[in-house]
Write an enzyme that holds these catalytic residues in place. Sequence first.
Site, PDB file in Angstrom:
ATOM      1  N   GLY A   1      60.950  91.108   7.154  1.00  0.00           N
ATOM      2  CA  GLY A   1      60.755  91.291   8.585  1.00  0.00           C
ATOM      3  C   GLY A   1      61.509  90.226   9.362  1.00  0.00           C
ATOM      4  N   CYS A   2      61.733  90.487  10.643  1.00  0.00           N
ATOM      5  CA  CYS A   2      62.516  89.544  11.449  1.00  0.00           C
ATOM      6  C   CYS A   2      61.762  88.236  11.691  1.00  0.00           C
ATOM      7  CB  CYS A   2      62.936  90.186  12.766  1.00  0.00           C
ATOM      8  SG  CYS A   2      61.596  90.943  13.712  1.00  0.00           S
ATOM      9  N   TYR A   3      60.501  88.322  12.121  1.00  0.00           N
ATOM     10  CA  TYR A   3      59.721  87.102  12.314  1.00  0.00           C
ATOM     11  C   TYR A   3      59.548  86.327  11.001  1.00  0.00           C
ATOM     12  CZ  TYR A   3      58.142  88.868  16.932  1.00  0.00           C
ATOM     13  OH  TYR A   3      58.068  89.327  18.214  1.00  0.00           O
TER      14      TYR A   3
ATOM     15  N   THR B   1      61.456  86.211   8.463  1.00  0.00           N
ATOM     16  CA  THR B   1      62.721  85.605   8.047  1.00  0.00           C
ATOM     17  C   THR B   1      62.848  84.194   8.602  1.00  0.00           C
ATOM     18  OG1 THR B   1      63.871  87.714   7.808  1.00  0.00           O
ATOM     19  CG2 THR B   1      65.241  85.775   8.210  1.00  0.00           C
TER      20      THR B   1
END
Length: 309
Positions: free
Chosen positions: A122-124, A126
């Site tokens: 996921g972006c967060y 990461t």
Amino acid sequence: MVSEPVVFIDGEAGTTGLEISERLLSLPVQIHSVDPARRKDPQARAEAMQAADLVVLCLPDDASRDAVEMIGQFSAQGKRAPKILDASTAFRTAPGWVYGFPELAADQPEAIMRAERVSNPGCYPTGAIALLRPLIDAGVMEPSFPVTINAVSGYTGGGRTMIEEQERAGGPAFLLYGLNLAHKHLPEIRQHALLDRRPIFVPSVGHFPRGMIVSIPVHMDLLVKGTTVEDLRRILEEHYAASSFVTVAGPENTLVADTMAGSDGMELRVHADAEGRHAVLTARLDNLGKGASGAAIQNIALMLGISPN
């Protein structure tokens, strides 16, 4: 002559699917597509999966689970099963899946290369894991450390409904959410950062399309005794020294969230007060780049044994 590997994106019409499809043009692969009129046809999807060396799933969690089950039946039917890269949250903590953050540890690229099933981060998570995991591995931060994660993302990470809400006149300038403190990314962050204690994670969305900042405040006296701000910077620099995508930059007084928009890179920083009593760790990235499709291209290249451009 060796033919180029075939990639099928299930969910190609979505935001992440479109980004991955565009970025795949930089790799020596063939993109197998389904007629738009048959994208939801199980038979058409099954045929496309059987024709592929690698299937990228850009689907909601339940649809991803169904797709993985479909692929799992191929072997039982005597058919070749492709490798799978899943972009949903369905398998990021699942047994038997390799976590698709190549910079996680020294042996992670090899693990991704050999894996049949890889979960795209996921972006967060990461940004958060990139900051926390090296400190845990180095022994300066205990797994029981009371971690608080604050983050702001561009609105493209919220899907079609949020994009429409943000792009119409009067969309909110800033939206704080997840205030039940049970965001779906918490298990992923906790597992892959090796945290024993459940972190507090407060995400938000700003009125800009792309970009992200993840920040983690640190009371230095709660780290292992004797740890300095310089130690934190050194550990991060050493961990990411060989990375082409993650860099450790100098501290700043201000950070703009969308500076990395369009990039597959990520910038990490350690900011601190003059006395070295408090620090703030930050990660700046593109939520659709290193936070989604850029990471997917890294993983696809590793899984297919090719070099990204």
